[in-house]
Motif scaffolding. Structure first.
Motif, PDB file in Angstrom:
ATOM      1  N   TYR A 100      -7.025 -28.274 -20.564  1.00  0.00           N
ATOM      2  CA  TYR A 100      -6.719 -26.861 -20.758  1.00  0.00           C
ATOM      3  C   TYR A 100      -6.483 -26.191 -19.409  1.00  0.00           C
ATOM      4  O   TYR A 100      -7.228 -26.408 -18.453  1.00  0.00           O
ATOM      5  CB  TYR A 100      -7.880 -26.176 -21.495  1.00  0.00           C
ATOM      6  CG  TYR A 100      -7.729 -24.686 -21.577  1.00  0.00           C
ATOM      7  CD1 TYR A 100      -6.748 -24.124 -22.376  1.00  0.00           C
ATOM      8  CD2 TYR A 100      -8.553 -23.846 -20.848  1.00  0.00           C
ATOM      9  CE1 TYR A 100      -6.596 -22.756 -22.450  1.00  0.00           C
ATOM     10  CE2 TYR A 100      -8.414 -22.475 -20.915  1.00  0.00           C
ATOM     11  CZ  TYR A 100      -7.429 -21.932 -21.719  1.00  0.00           C
ATOM     12  OH  TYR A 100      -7.266 -20.581 -21.784  1.00  0.00           O
ATOM     13  N   THR A 134      -6.496 -28.064 -27.555  1.00  0.00           N
ATOM     14  CA  THR A 134      -7.463 -28.984 -26.947  1.00  0.00           C
ATOM     15  C   THR A 134      -8.621 -29.285 -27.900  1.00  0.00           C
ATOM     16  O   THR A 134      -8.841 -28.589 -28.889  1.00  0.00           O
ATOM     17  CB  THR A 134      -8.042 -28.386 -25.644  1.00  0.00           C
ATOM     18  OG1 THR A 134      -8.791 -27.211 -25.953  1.00  0.00           O
ATOM     19  CG2 THR A 134      -6.930 -28.048 -24.654  1.00  0.00           C
ATOM     20  N   ASP A 135      -9.359 -30.333 -27.526  1.00  0.00           N
ATOM     21  CA  ASP A 135     -10.578 -30.647 -28.268  1.00  0.00           C
ATOM     22  C   ASP A 135     -11.762 -29.959 -27.583  1.00  0.00           C
ATOM     23  O   ASP A 135     -11.575 -29.173 -26.654  1.00  0.00           O
ATOM     24  CB  ASP A 135     -10.770 -32.164 -28.380  1.00  0.00           C
ATOM     25  CG  ASP A 135     -10.886 -32.859 -27.035  1.00  0.00           C
ATOM     26  OD1 ASP A 135     -11.192 -32.185 -26.011  1.00  0.00           O
ATOM     27  OD2 ASP A 135     -10.678 -34.083 -26.986  1.00  0.00           O
ATOM     28  N   GLN A 136     -12.976 -30.262 -27.993  1.00  0.00           N
ATOM     29  CA  GLN A 136     -14.160 -29.589 -27.437  1.00  0.00           C
ATOM     30  C   GLN A 136     -14.371 -29.896 -25.965  1.00  0.00           C
ATOM     31  O   GLN A 136     -15.074 -29.165 -25.278  1.00  0.00           O
ATOM     32  CB  GLN A 136     -15.404 -29.976 -28.229  1.00  0.00           C
ATOM     33  CG  GLN A 136     -15.456 -29.315 -29.584  1.00  0.00           C
ATOM     34  CD  GLN A 136     -16.728 -29.666 -30.327  1.00  0.00           C
ATOM     35  OE1 GLN A 136     -17.278 -30.753 -30.158  1.00  0.00           O
ATOM     36  NE2 GLN A 136     -17.195 -28.742 -31.156  1.00  0.00           N
ATOM     37  N   MET A 137     -13.772 -30.963 -25.459  1.00  0.00           N
ATOM     38  CA  MET A 137     -13.915 -31.318 -24.044  1.00  0.00           C
ATOM     39  C   MET A 137     -12.811 -30.698 -23.188  1.00  0.00           C
ATOM     40  O   MET A 137     -12.739 -30.948 -21.998  1.00  0.00           O
ATOM     41  CB  MET A 137     -13.908 -32.839 -23.886  1.00  0.00           C
ATOM     42  CG  MET A 137     -15.077 -33.514 -24.601  1.00  0.00           C
ATOM     43  SD  MET A 137     -14.962 -35.317 -24.551  1.00  0.00           S
ATOM     44  CE  MET A 137     -13.641 -35.605 -25.705  1.00  0.00           C
ATOM     45  N   TYR A 153      -5.528 -23.065 -25.458  1.00  0.00           N
ATOM     46  CA  TYR A 153      -6.879 -23.503 -25.794  1.00  0.00           C
ATOM     47  C   TYR A 153      -6.931 -24.214 -27.146  1.00  0.00           C
ATOM     48  O   TYR A 153      -7.591 -25.232 -27.306  1.00  0.00           O
ATOM     49  CB  TYR A 153      -7.838 -22.309 -25.770  1.00  0.00           C
ATOM     50  CG  TYR A 153      -9.280 -22.721 -25.995  1.00  0.00           C
ATOM     51  CD1 TYR A 153      -9.992 -23.364 -24.990  1.00  0.00           C
ATOM     52  CD2 TYR A 153      -9.893 -22.502 -27.218  1.00  0.00           C
ATOM     53  CE1 TYR A 153     -11.305 -23.766 -25.196  1.00  0.00           C
ATOM     54  CE2 TYR A 153     -11.208 -22.891 -27.430  1.00  0.00           C
ATOM     55  CZ  TYR A 153     -11.908 -23.526 -26.416  1.00  0.00           C
ATOM     56  OH  TYR A 153     -13.192 -23.933 -26.628  1.00  0.00           O
ATOM     57  N   TYR A 154      -6.185 -23.690 -28.115  1.00  0.00           N
ATOM     58  CA  TYR A 154      -6.221 -24.286 -29.452  1.00  0.00           C
ATOM     59  C   TYR A 154      -5.596 -25.690 -29.485  1.00  0.00           C
ATOM     60  O   TYR A 154      -5.757 -26.411 -30.468  1.00  0.00           O
ATOM     61  CB  TYR A 154      -5.540 -23.383 -30.486  1.00  0.00           C
ATOM     62  CG  TYR A 154      -4.035 -23.269 -30.347  1.00  0.00           C
ATOM     63  CD1 TYR A 154      -3.189 -24.220 -30.921  1.00  0.00           C
ATOM     64  CD2 TYR A 154      -3.455 -22.215 -29.657  1.00  0.00           C
ATOM     65  CE1 TYR A 154      -1.817 -24.125 -30.800  1.00  0.00           C
ATOM     66  CE2 TYR A 154      -2.095 -22.117 -29.528  1.00  0.00           C
ATOM     67  CZ  TYR A 154      -1.268 -23.073 -30.103  1.00  0.00           C
ATOM     68  OH  TYR A 154       0.096 -22.973 -29.975  1.00  0.00           O
ATOM     69  N   HIS A 190      -5.117 -32.440 -27.303  1.00  0.00           N
ATOM     70  CA  HIS A 190      -5.094 -33.356 -28.447  1.00  0.00           C
ATOM     71  C   HIS A 190      -3.748 -34.073 -28.488  1.00  0.00           C
ATOM     72  O   HIS A 190      -2.701 -33.471 -28.243  1.00  0.00           O
ATOM     73  CB  HIS A 190      -5.329 -32.571 -29.742  1.00  0.00           C
ATOM     74  CG  HIS A 190      -5.532 -33.443 -30.925  1.00  0.00           C
ATOM     75  ND1 HIS A 190      -4.490 -33.864 -31.717  1.00  0.00           N
ATOM     76  CD2 HIS A 190      -6.656 -33.998 -31.437  1.00  0.00           C
ATOM     77  CE1 HIS A 190      -4.964 -34.636 -32.683  1.00  0.00           C
ATOM     78  NE2 HIS A 190      -6.283 -34.720 -32.537  1.00  0.00           N
TER      79      HIS A 190
END
Length: 143
Positions: free
Chosen positions: A69, A14-17, A11-12, A21
């Motif tokens: 994710y 990824t971005d908010q979507m 999870y960390y 990254h």
């Protein structure tokens, strides 16, 4: 032949979507590269114990699609070039649908750990050299 390196994005990463990254792909190349070297019997720890370091000289990455994710990916590293002093890898990352989403490459050399002088595996570490030579013969016969 090496079966590839599998992982799911954390999870960390990824971005908010929920999209991975871009900076993480370079880390994944390293994870896959380390996995391939271990598979070949050339673990980084063994090379370092022998006094060899393998610094990154260059890295390149092309993004062709997005990863999200929770989506399992396969990273296929390949020794693209080996000549006893240099070691270049190519990478292909595919998603669960077997679509190529990222490709890349990295370039490395071999240095003596204490002096940072270039070394030739063929001359200085013939056992390690033979492993790379054998791998090249096997991998080139697959094409």
């Amino acid at each position: 032949m090496y079966p590839g390196y599998y992982r799911k994005p954390h999870y960390y990463e990824t971005d908010q979507m929920g999209i991975v990254h871009h900076s993480n792909y370079i880390r994944w190349f390293e994870e896959a590269r380390v996995g391939l070297l271990e598979y070949l019997g050339l673990a980084y720890q063994d090379m370092e114990k022998a006094g060899i370091i393998v610094p990154v000289l260059a890295v390149d990455c092309q993004y062709k699609g997005m990863l999200h994710y929770g989506e399992q990916v396969r990273i296929d590293p390949l020794v693209a070039k080996y000549n006893s002093t240099r070691l270049d890898f190519s990478y292909t990352i595919t998603n669960e649908k077997d679509q190529i989403v990222t490709t890349g490459s990295s370039k490395h050399c071999f240095l003596e750990q204490n002096t940072n002088h270039f070394i030739r595996l063929k001359k200085d570490y013939p056992d390690f050299h033979q492993i790379f030579t054998n791998y090249q013969k096997i991998s080139s016969s697959d094409f």
